[in-house]
Write an enzyme that holds these catalytic residues in place. Structure first.
Site, PDB file in Angstrom:
ATOM      1  N   GLU A   1       0.857  -1.400  -0.200  1.00  0.00           N
ATOM      2  CA  GLU A   1      -0.038   0.002  -0.043  1.00  0.00           C
ATOM      3  C   GLU A   1       0.838   1.105   0.148  1.00  0.00           C
ATOM      4  O   GLU A   1       0.287   2.280   0.093  1.00  0.00           O
ATOM      5  CB  GLU A   1      -0.946  -0.097   1.226  1.00  0.00           C
ATOM      6  CG  GLU A   1      -0.541  -0.335   2.517  1.00  0.00           C
ATOM      7  CD  GLU A   1      -1.424  -0.412   3.679  1.00  0.00           C
ATOM      8  OE1 GLU A   1      -2.653   0.343   3.472  1.00  0.00           O
ATOM      9  OE2 GLU A   1      -0.955  -0.813   4.755  1.00  0.00           O
TER      10      GLU A   1
ATOM     11  N   ASP B   1      -4.736   3.067   0.530  1.00  0.00           N
ATOM     12  CA  ASP B   1      -3.590   3.717   0.952  1.00  0.00           C
ATOM     13  C   ASP B   1      -2.573   3.701  -0.345  1.00  0.00           C
ATOM     14  O   ASP B   1      -2.148   4.942  -0.760  1.00  0.00           O
ATOM     15  CB  ASP B   1      -2.775   3.023   2.009  1.00  0.00           C
ATOM     16  CG  ASP B   1      -3.230   3.708   3.325  1.00  0.00           C
ATOM     17  OD1 ASP B   1      -3.622   4.833   3.466  1.00  0.00           O
ATOM     18  OD2 ASP B   1      -3.615   2.578   4.296  1.00  0.00           O
TER      19      ASP B   1
ATOM     20  N   CYS C   1      -7.467  -5.925  -1.293  1.00  0.00           N
ATOM     21  CA  CYS C   1      -8.413  -5.705   0.227  1.00  0.00           C
ATOM     22  C   CYS C   1      -8.612  -4.425   0.162  1.00  0.00           C
ATOM     23  O   CYS C   1      -9.581  -4.182   0.925  1.00  0.00           O
ATOM     24  CB  CYS C   1      -7.782  -6.246   1.400  1.00  0.00           C
ATOM     25  SG  CYS C   1      -6.366  -5.428   1.894  1.00  0.00           S
TER      26      CYS C   1
HETATM   27  C1  PEP Z   1      -6.140  -0.007   2.129  1.00  0.00           C
HETATM   28  O1  PEP Z   1      -5.142   0.684   2.812  1.00  0.00           O
HETATM   29  O2  PEP Z   1      -6.472  -0.324   1.071  1.00  0.00           O
HETATM   30  C2  PEP Z   1      -6.555  -1.208   3.338  1.00  0.00           C
HETATM   31  C3  PEP Z   1      -7.324  -2.060   3.002  1.00  0.00           C
HETATM   32  O3  PEP Z   1      -6.376  -0.587   4.588  1.00  0.00           O
HETATM   33  P1  PEP Z   1      -7.071   0.193   5.488  1.00  0.00           P
HETATM   34  O4  PEP Z   1      -8.090   0.773   4.613  1.00  0.00           O
HETATM   35  O5  PEP Z   1      -7.487  -0.306   6.858  1.00  0.00           O
HETATM   36  O6  PEP Z   1      -5.856   1.427   5.610  1.00  0.00           O
HETATM   37 MG    MG Z   2      -4.202   0.816   4.583  1.00  0.00          MG
END
Ligand code: PEP
Ligand code: MG
Length: 582
Positions: A432, A456, A503
């Site tokens: 990320e 991110d 994800c």
């Molecule tokens: C992301 O950054 O895409 C992620 C799945 O994590 P979070 O949204 O918890 O930062």
């Molecule tokens: Mg993230």
């Protein structure tokens, strides 16, 4: 029309039940002499004892109903009730200002409350609500008046409130409540958690909804986009009834896909998994067609409470999650605090750019005891099913070396102590940060899988704060730079024999699916509510066709061109779906 934060999706049209426990107006009474002062102090003390007793009764009720989150909030409220500073200050106010007990409670709470006005910390903000609530409870006990109760609702109603506390919802007849809307609160407030658990639409953070709505008003709640419409015109009502019908129809239609395999017509299978944040959500994900959990965000275990969760508590939760989902796999991500998720009891220094600061794995490698506690709990839980451990915010090799060293030490300790764990538990990293995406070929040799966090990755690649509405127009997953990075990550992983899951939110958007499919993504993990929609699209787009899409996308120069191309292609295939969901 009021706009807030949609915290539980769906559309509901119904009658408002305005829940505004009356403000308690009492005149300030000046006290004449010592006997009167002592009398008021005694009245206060008795009210305090009664408040404590009644709150403990509520606690027993929520314990009986296994409302764990609610119990945490009540525990925090009990701590406030027993707080020496609060109690002493109230007595001091009665004594020094020579005023009646109820007025002294109100004044003291008002003064203490002011201290919270400028805090941005979510945990502390919630404590202000608790303090106000406790103040009100004591005053009512002094005056002998009762708070309006939600147990009085007997017909289907949408509850409109300033905020709902666990004590308010503990005795609620959940069969007649069809929606929640509140002035305050966010995604993790009690109202939001309750709404999701009951699967009823909910919008919070509406600021003044209790002022705008009258008891019995017809209101429309759209929990998906975070909108509430008060006293709608006949025309709006008609159009929303249609929208609601369409939403329900779509839900019904999608439900048929629940047990069908997630594969393309030419037999290409991608595992569809769920993103989960609360242990309460786990049981329902299989209903939504998930084949496991692809991202369990553990931050929420640490938020809204005073102490850090112990190894034993975490072990219990992880084990429960794994056993509930078995034989399907569960990926649990280690603590990803910082950025937009913060913790008050860690006493971290304030940072100029928290998103670029001491967050996630950086914080864990610094506060290594917190990290070790979590890892030990995870390792122990790995003995009970297919667990994968995921590390957030990796920027380079060094972090992986450090993590592995810690893990090896912990495994060694567990082994010496004869505690069971899976010595070959899979470890993966979030991709990320652009630096990680760029050196994916090196990182792939060190771990068992990659998980692309597009939320991110897009933020850092395009230099756009993901929670800043002024630059949100630039936040585009289809920017060619993002597409190229994702492609590099997938290719590097595959040439090193490891799999890639995505994800971030991008994984749950049907418009992007053919591109991800064509690039060869192995698994997609998303909000459980998106799974069936994605499965439907997947079952009608061939892998071959997707590869052709990617070839075209590779030749386009802007996000707008790519988006226009994809929309056109998708609309040809799914006119209805792409009209309804954009
Ligand atoms: C992301 O950054 O895409 C992620 C799945 O994590 P979070 O949204 O918890 O930062
Ligand atoms: Mg993230």
């Amino acid at each position: 029309l009021l706009k807030g934060t949609g915290v539980s999706p769906g559309i509901i049209i119904g009658k408002a039940f305005l829940f505004v426990p009356d403000a308690i107006e009492t005149p300030v009474i000046s006290l004449a002499g010592k006997p009167e002062i002592n009398g008021e102090i005694e009245r206060f003390k008795q009210a305090l004892a009664r408040s404590r007793e009644s709150l403990r009764t509520v606690k027993k009720e929520v314990e009986r109903k296994k409302q764990k989150e609610a119990r945490y909030i009540i525990d925090a409220q009990l701590l406030i009730l027993e707080d020496k500073l609060l109690v002493d200050n109230i007595i001091k106010t009665i004594r020094e200002k020579k005023i009646d007990a109820a007025s002294a409670v109100k004044e003291t709470v008002r003064n203490l409350s002011r201290g919270f006005d400028d805090v941005s910390d979510e945990y502390l903000k919630e404590r202000k609500t608790d303090l106000d609530y406790i103040g009100e409870r004591i005053v009512r006990n002094i005056l002998g008046t009762k708070r309006q109760e939600l147990s009085a609702i007997h017909e289907p109603s949408i509850i409109v409130a300033h905020d709902l506390s666990p004590a308010d919802t503990a005795n609620l007849d959940t069969s007649v409540v069809i929606g929640f809307v509140t002035n305050t609160g966010g995604k993790t407030s009690h109202t939001a958690i309750m709404a999701r658990a009951l699967e009823i639409p909910s919008v919070v953070g509406l600021e003044k909804v209790t002022k705008e709505v009258k008891n019995g008003d017809v209101i429309i709640v759209d929990g998906t986009i975070g909108v509430v419409i008060i006293r709608p015109t006949a025309e709006t009502l008609r159009s929303y009834s249609e929208k609601k019908q369409m939403y329900e129809q779509l839900k019904q239609e999608l439900f048929q896909y629940k047990d069908l395999p997630a594969e393309t017509p030419d037999g290409y299978h991608i595992r569809l998994l769920a993103n989960v944040e609360l242990v309460e959500e786990v049981a329902s994900i299989l209903e939504h067609g998930a084949e496991g959990i692809g991202l369990y965000r553990t931050e929420f275990l640490y938020l809204n409470r005073k102490e850090l969760p112990s190894e034993e508590e975490q072990f219990g939760i992880y084990k429960k999650v794994i056993k509930t989902i078995a034989p399907h796999p569960v990926t649990i991500r280690t603590l990803d605090l910082g950025g937009d998720k913060f913790l008050s009891h860690l006493d971290l220094v304030e940072e100029m750019n928290p998103v670029l600061g001491l967050r996630a794995i950086r914080l864990c490698l610094k506060e290594v005891n917190i990290f070790k506690t979590q890892l030990r709990a995870l390792l122990r839980a790995s003995a009970f099913g297919e667990l994968k451990i995921l590390f957030p915010m990796i920027s380079g090799m060094q972090e992986i070396y450090q993590i592995k060293e810690i893990l090896n030490d912990l495994k060694h300790d567990l082994k010496s102590a004869g505690i069971p764990f899976n010595p070959r538990v899979q470890i993966g990293i979030m991709i990320e940060i652009p630096s990680a995406a760029t050196i994916a070929d090196l990182l792939a040799r060190e771990v068992d899988f990659f998980s692309i966090g597009t939320n991110d990755l897009i933020q850092y690649t395009l230099a756009i704060d993901r929670v800043n509405e002024h630059v949100s127009y630039l936040y585009n997953p289809l920017h060619p730079s993002v597409i190229r990075l994702i492609k590099n990550v997938i290719e590097s992983a595959h040439s090193n024999g490891i799999e890639v899951v995505m994800c971030g939110e991008m994984a749950g958007e049907p418009l992007y699916l053919p591109i991800l499919l064509g690039m060869g993504i192995d698994e997609l993990s998303m909000n459980p509510l998106c799974i069936l929609k994605i499965k439907k699209v997947m079952r009608s787009i061939s892998y071959r066709e997707s590869r052709d899409f990617v070839k075209t996308v590779d030749c386009l120069k802007t996000a707008e061109e790519i988006e226009a191309f994809m929309k056109l292609e998708m609309k040809k295939r799914f006119p209805a779906t792409f009209e309804v969901n954009g």
